[in-house]
Motif scaffolding. Sequence first.
Motif, PDB file in Angstrom:
ATOM      1  N   LEU A  55       0.849  -1.184   0.000  1.00 36.34           N
ATOM      2  CA  LEU A  55       0.000   0.000   0.000  1.00 36.34           C
ATOM      3  C   LEU A  55       0.891   1.242   0.000  1.00 36.34           C
ATOM      4  O   LEU A  55       2.068   1.176   0.359  1.00 36.34           O
ATOM      5  CB  LEU A  55      -0.905   0.015   1.243  1.00 36.34           C
ATOM      6  N   ALA A  56       0.299   2.369  -0.377  1.00 35.29           N
ATOM      7  CA  ALA A  56       1.044   3.621  -0.401  1.00 35.29           C
ATOM      8  C   ALA A  56       1.506   3.995   1.008  1.00 35.29           C
ATOM      9  O   ALA A  56       0.812   3.748   1.995  1.00 35.29           O
ATOM     10  CB  ALA A  56       0.179   4.733  -0.982  1.00 35.29           C
ATOM     11  N   ARG A  57       2.650   4.601   1.092  1.00 30.61           N
ATOM     12  CA  ARG A  57       3.221   4.970   2.381  1.00 30.61           C
ATOM     13  C   ARG A  57       2.307   5.889   3.211  1.00 30.61           C
ATOM     14  O   ARG A  57       2.257   5.757   4.437  1.00 30.61           O
ATOM     15  CB  ARG A  57       4.593   5.626   2.168  1.00 30.61           C
ATOM     16  N   PRO A  58       1.523   6.816   2.608  1.00 26.47           N
ATOM     17  CA  PRO A  58       0.661   7.680   3.427  1.00 26.47           C
ATOM     18  C   PRO A  58      -0.611   7.002   3.942  1.00 26.47           C
ATOM     19  O   PRO A  58      -1.407   7.638   4.642  1.00 26.47           O
ATOM     20  CB  PRO A  58       0.288   8.825   2.466  1.00 26.47           C
ATOM     21  N   ASN A  59      -0.834   5.731   3.602  1.00 23.12           N
ATOM     22  CA  ASN A  59      -2.083   5.075   4.004  1.00 23.12           C
ATOM     23  C   ASN A  59      -2.254   5.101   5.525  1.00 23.12           C
ATOM     24  O   ASN A  59      -1.320   4.790   6.270  1.00 23.12           O
ATOM     25  CB  ASN A  59      -2.087   3.627   3.505  1.00 23.12           C
ATOM     26  N   PRO A  60      -3.443   5.428   6.015  1.00 17.93           N
ATOM     27  CA  PRO A  60      -3.648   5.526   7.470  1.00 17.93           C
ATOM     28  C   PRO A  60      -3.584   4.195   8.204  1.00 17.93           C
ATOM     29  O   PRO A  60      -3.514   4.176   9.431  1.00 17.93           O
ATOM     30  CB  PRO A  60      -5.045   6.152   7.583  1.00 17.93           C
ATOM     31  N   ILE A  61      -3.592   3.081   7.467  1.00 19.42           N
ATOM     32  CA  ILE A  61      -3.570   1.795   8.173  1.00 19.42           C
ATOM     33  C   ILE A  61      -2.237   1.531   8.846  1.00 19.42           C
ATOM     34  O   ILE A  61      -2.162   0.767   9.818  1.00 19.42           O
ATOM     35  CB  ILE A  61      -3.930   0.627   7.216  1.00 19.42           C
ATOM     36  N   TRP A  62      -1.165   2.177   8.385  1.00 15.08           N
ATOM     37  CA  TRP A  62       0.144   1.888   8.975  1.00 15.08           C
ATOM     38  C   TRP A  62       0.198   2.276  10.450  1.00 15.08           C
ATOM     39  O   TRP A  62       0.689   1.511  11.283  1.00 15.08           O
ATOM     40  CB  TRP A  62       1.248   2.599   8.201  1.00 15.08           C
ATOM     41  N   ALA A  67       0.312   0.406  16.079  1.00 15.31           N
ATOM     42  CA  ALA A  67      -0.226   0.442  17.437  1.00 15.31           C
ATOM     43  C   ALA A  67      -0.764  -0.910  17.866  1.00 15.31           C
ATOM     44  O   ALA A  67      -0.688  -1.273  19.047  1.00 15.31           O
ATOM     45  CB  ALA A  67      -1.325   1.505  17.525  1.00 15.31           C
ATOM     46  N   ASP A  68      -1.317  -1.671  16.918  1.00 15.13           N
ATOM     47  CA  ASP A  68      -1.909  -2.976  17.218  1.00 15.13           C
ATOM     48  C   ASP A  68      -1.840  -3.811  15.939  1.00 15.13           C
ATOM     49  O   ASP A  68      -2.532  -3.508  14.967  1.00 15.13           O
ATOM     50  CB  ASP A  68      -3.359  -2.810  17.669  1.00 15.13           C
ATOM     51  N   PRO A  69      -1.021  -4.874  15.906  1.00 18.79           N
ATOM     52  CA  PRO A  69      -0.831  -5.650  14.676  1.00 18.79           C
ATOM     53  C   PRO A  69      -1.982  -6.587  14.322  1.00 18.79           C
ATOM     54  O   PRO A  69      -1.930  -7.268  13.291  1.00 18.79           O
ATOM     55  CB  PRO A  69       0.443  -6.443  14.952  1.00 18.79           C
ATOM     56  N   ALA A  70      -3.030  -6.635  15.150  1.00 22.05           N
ATOM     57  CA  ALA A  70      -4.181  -7.481  14.819  1.00 22.05           C
ATOM     58  C   ALA A  70      -4.945  -6.880  13.647  1.00 22.05           C
ATOM     59  O   ALA A  70      -5.181  -5.672  13.590  1.00 22.05           O
ATOM     60  CB  ALA A  70      -5.105  -7.620  16.029  1.00 22.05           C
ATOM     61  N   GLY A 154       5.352  -2.681   2.403  1.00 21.96           N
ATOM     62  CA  GLY A 154       4.811  -4.019   2.223  1.00 21.96           C
ATOM     63  C   GLY A 154       4.111  -4.503   3.479  1.00 21.96           C
ATOM     64  O   GLY A 154       4.358  -4.004   4.585  1.00 21.96           O
ATOM     65  N   LEU A 155       3.255  -5.488   3.308  1.00 20.24           N
ATOM     66  CA  LEU A 155       2.515  -6.028   4.440  1.00 20.24           C
ATOM     67  C   LEU A 155       2.400  -7.535   4.310  1.00 20.24           C
ATOM     68  O   LEU A 155       1.975  -8.048   3.270  1.00 20.24           O
ATOM     69  CB  LEU A 155       1.120  -5.396   4.499  1.00 20.24           C
ATOM     70  N   ARG A 156       2.815  -8.218   5.353  1.00 19.15           N
ATOM     71  CA  ARG A 156       2.614  -9.662   5.472  1.00 19.15           C
ATOM     72  C   ARG A 156       1.624  -9.897   6.611  1.00 19.15           C
ATOM     73  O   ARG A 156       1.832  -9.396   7.718  1.00 19.15           O
ATOM     74  CB  ARG A 156       3.930 -10.386   5.768  1.00 19.15           C
ATOM     75  N   LEU A 157       0.600 -10.644   6.337  1.00 21.02           N
ATOM     76  CA  LEU A 157      -0.442 -10.920   7.319  1.00 21.02           C
ATOM     77  C   LEU A 157      -0.499 -12.421   7.565  1.00 21.02           C
ATOM     78  O   LEU A 157      -0.953 -13.194   6.702  1.00 21.02           O
ATOM     79  CB  LEU A 157      -1.796 -10.403   6.813  1.00 21.02           C
TER      80      LEU A 157
END
Length: 206
Positions: A55-62, A67-70, A154-157
Amino acid sequence: MLIHPWDAARDSDEWRSWLRTRDFGQIVANGVDGAAPVVVPTHFLFDGQEVVLHLARPNPIWAALEADPAAVVSVHDDYAYIPTGWRADSPETGVPTSYYASVQLVCQAEIVDDKEGKADILRRQLAHHQPDGDHGEVSADGGPYRKMLSAIRGLRLRVVDVRAKFKYDDRRPAEFRERVAAGLAERAHPGDAGALAQQRRRGATS
């Protein structure tokens, strides 16, 4: 998500088979300091064990994941509104419902910021979404994407639990299901064909 026993996936093969042809959904993360959850629609790749995406670096999900990796990856499809008259002898006595399939992957998130890790995720996603190979070289140190890697994360879930639901009136008598099936076939709204296919598949194995 409420899952009655009759709506649950029969086994892991059922939900895995359904999810195998679907790669767009929503990632949900807890809001920071009591804020509303962050919900991000996105394409992803699920390899059977983990979900990967960028996802883009400015995305609010980061900020939420830091704060909470869940997190939850939520995918739904094959949905249709079932009106009152299809489920009773008269519209006045029927109870409407929704047909749908939904898989929710409960995950623990790992944010990937190193160049090679991001390039690996991008390579895997492009190989999945563009299997004909028309995407060019993906490398941390060369190729058309090298300069753009700094703009993404990047994101690994890692999947730790699965909630899977197929809500298609399985426990109802065959005559009841056929009446609804006839309604779906005749109405032919977007989504009706998928809902009809799932209803008949589930009914055939109930």
